[in-house]
Each structure stands twice: as C-alpha cells, then as structure tokens.
Design a protein around this motif. Sequence first.
Motif, PDB file in Angstrom:
ATOM      1  N   LYS A 192       0.828  -1.210   0.000  1.00 40.15           N
ATOM      2  CA  LYS A 192       0.000   0.000   0.000  1.00 40.15           C
ATOM      3  C   LYS A 192       0.864   1.262   0.000  1.00 40.15           C
ATOM      4  O   LYS A 192       0.439   2.320  -0.486  1.00 40.15           O
ATOM      5  N   LYS A 193       2.077   1.157   0.526  1.00 39.82           N
ATOM      6  CA  LYS A 193       2.978   2.312   0.565  1.00 39.82           C
ATOM      7  C   LYS A 193       3.778   2.479  -0.722  1.00 39.82           C
ATOM      8  O   LYS A 193       4.477   3.483  -0.896  1.00 39.82           O
ATOM      9  N   LEU A 194       3.682   1.509  -1.632  1.00 39.92           N
ATOM     10  CA  LEU A 194       4.517   1.515  -2.832  1.00 39.92           C
ATOM     11  C   LEU A 194       4.295   2.732  -3.727  1.00 39.92           C
ATOM     12  O   LEU A 194       5.278   3.330  -4.201  1.00 39.92           O
ATOM     13  N   PRO A 195       3.054   3.187  -4.015  1.00 38.33           N
ATOM     14  CA  PRO A 195       2.893   4.360  -4.880  1.00 38.33           C
ATOM     15  C   PRO A 195       3.604   5.597  -4.336  1.00 38.33           C
ATOM     16  O   PRO A 195       4.264   6.330  -5.088  1.00 38.33           O
ATOM     17  N   LEU A 197       6.175   5.626  -2.321  1.00 37.59           N
ATOM     18  CA  LEU A 197       7.605   5.380  -2.403  1.00 37.59           C
ATOM     19  C   LEU A 197       8.128   5.622  -3.814  1.00 37.59           C
ATOM     20  O   LEU A 197       9.196   6.232  -4.003  1.00 37.59           O
ATOM     21  N   ILE A 198       7.382   5.177  -4.819  1.00 33.26           N
ATOM     22  CA  ILE A 198       7.781   5.400  -6.211  1.00 33.26           C
ATOM     23  C   ILE A 198       7.812   6.905  -6.517  1.00 33.26           C
ATOM     24  O   ILE A 198       8.749   7.414  -7.172  1.00 33.26           O
ATOM     25  N   LYS A 199       6.816   7.618  -6.033  1.00 33.43           N
ATOM     26  CA  LYS A 199       6.769   9.071  -6.244  1.00 33.43           C
ATOM     27  C   LYS A 199       7.986   9.746  -5.620  1.00 33.43           C
ATOM     28  O   LYS A 199       8.607  10.644  -6.215  1.00 33.43           O
ATOM     29  N   GLU A 200       8.357   9.310  -4.422  1.00 31.02           N
ATOM     30  CA  GLU A 200       9.514   9.879  -3.737  1.00 31.02           C
ATOM     31  C   GLU A 200      10.802   9.577  -4.487  1.00 31.02           C
ATOM     32  O   GLU A 200      11.667  10.464  -4.643  1.00 31.02           O
ATOM     33  N   VAL A 201      10.965   8.357  -4.975  1.00 32.64           N
ATOM     34  CA  VAL A 201      12.163   7.986  -5.729  1.00 32.64           C
ATOM     35  C   VAL A 201      12.269   8.803  -7.010  1.00 32.64           C
ATOM     36  O   VAL A 201      13.356   9.283  -7.384  1.00 32.64           O
ATOM     37  N   ARG A 202      11.134   8.991  -7.705  1.00 32.08           N
ATOM     38  CA  ARG A 202      11.153   9.803  -8.932  1.00 32.08           C
ATOM     39  C   ARG A 202      11.568  11.239  -8.648  1.00 32.08           C
ATOM     40  O   ARG A 202      12.325  11.861  -9.423  1.00 32.08           O
ATOM     41  N   ALA A 203      11.063  11.787  -7.513  1.00 35.33           N
ATOM     42  CA  ALA A 203      11.427  13.159  -7.157  1.00 35.33           C
ATOM     43  C   ALA A 203      12.918  13.270  -6.851  1.00 35.33           C
ATOM     44  O   ALA A 203      13.591  14.237  -7.253  1.00 35.33           O
ATOM     45  N   LEU A 204      13.443  12.281  -6.138  1.00 34.86           N
ATOM     46  CA  LEU A 204      14.869  12.284  -5.836  1.00 34.86           C
ATOM     47  C   LEU A 204      15.708  12.154  -7.105  1.00 34.86           C
ATOM     48  O   LEU A 204      16.749  12.821  -7.256  1.00 34.86           O
ATOM     49  N   LYS A 205      15.273  11.300  -8.036  1.00 38.46           N
ATOM     50  CA  LYS A 205      15.999  11.142  -9.301  1.00 38.46           C
ATOM     51  C   LYS A 205      15.988  12.435 -10.103  1.00 38.46           C
ATOM     52  O   LYS A 205      17.022  12.831 -10.676  1.00 38.46           O
ATOM     53  N   LYS A 206      14.832  13.086 -10.120  1.00 41.92           N
ATOM     54  CA  LYS A 206      14.735  14.355 -10.851  1.00 41.92           C
ATOM     55  C   LYS A 206      15.651  15.416 -10.260  1.00 41.92           C
ATOM     56  O   LYS A 206      16.315  16.175 -10.971  1.00 41.92           O
TER      57      LYS A 206
END
Length: 213
Positions: A192-195, A197-206
């Motif tokens: 349930k926390k995965l979406p 987490l993915i959003k956070e990883v994308r922001a960090l990558k950006k």
Amino acid sequence: IGDGTDIGNGCDIGDGVSMGENCRLHAHVTIRERCKLGNRVTIQPGAVIGSDGFGFLMGDNGRYVGIDQVGIVELGDDVDVGANTTIDRARFGRTIVGEGTKIDNLIQLGHNVVVGKHCIIVAQSGIAGSTKVGDYATIAAQVGISGHLKIGSKSTLGAKTGVLSDIPENSTYWGMPAFPYKDATRQYAALKKLPALIKEVRALKKELDSSGK
C-alpha cells in the motif's frame, strides 16, 4: 436408503448408491452411481455428488480424450453440503469428506480429494484433485488450492488465499501465493505504501538529474 431419510423433488439417485439414516436431500440433488452417504447427511438444492473428475489426455489426433472416472464419493456422518456444490468422483478409489465437515454453497472438490473430519469450507472455494486436507481445517471464502498438496490439521486459510504448496498443521496462511498470516499482512501493508515510495524515488531522481550529479 436408511430409515428416516428424506429425498426432495427432482433428485436423481444413481444405481448402487447407499444412504444412511436421517439424511436430507433437498430438491434437484444428484447422487451419481455407487456413491456412499453416511448418517444425517444434509445436501442443499442443486448439489452434485459423484460427477466425473476433470480427467483428459491429449490423443494422437491432437484432440483431448476423456479418461474414465471409475471411483466414488464417500460422505461421512453429519456432513452438510451447500447448494450447487460439486464433489467429483475419484478416478480410482474414493473422494472422501470426513465426518462432521460443513461445506458451503458453490464449492468444488476435485477427484480423489480427501477432506478430514469437522472441517469448514466456505463459499466459492475450490480444491484441485488429490489434495488432502487434515481434520478441523478452515478454508475461507474463494480459496483456491492446487492439486496433490497436503493441508495440515487445524490450519486456517484466509479469504482469497492461493495455495501452491503444502500448509503445515496449526497454522494460519493468507495471500497469493499463500504466506504465514503475519508475513502476508506485512507484505500487504508495504504494498500500500509503494505508490508514495515510487513518487519519492522519482522526485529524488529528478533532483539528482537537475544537479548534474
């Protein structure tokens, strides 16, 4: 047919069937040839006991050919079978439901399945051929169990569990594939926390890409 047994309207009883005392077959139940019912068995409308198991082989002509299903179904004393449930006859030998087991509506038990004593099998669950279920097991709604497995006594399978391997005794499993209940709930909570987490990883990558690092 034992004393006190009541057979409802439109039932079809095959050759060589035996039924114990004080059974109750509601309307339109089918009991195929040579199957055996113990005492005080109750079967709700539309259930089929002893239909052919799902047995086919590919023939030389590229078409499936049915394999004769020559076994029987045996229901122990005080078994209840729900409406529109189907229990397949064994290919050889017996498909067995043990004493006191209660089976809900819309259940399918495949050929050569053995269910122990005083089990509960709840709506829309299916057990594939040759699986053995121990005594006092609970199989909750819409559980799917693969064939040739062993489900331990006093085990519990939560709703919608998909069982692909043996289940130990005195255990509770859930999920697809089945995991011990505590592990399965942790996995679900993490999923349930995965979406986020993915959003956070994308922001960090950006942020890393924009910094040139």
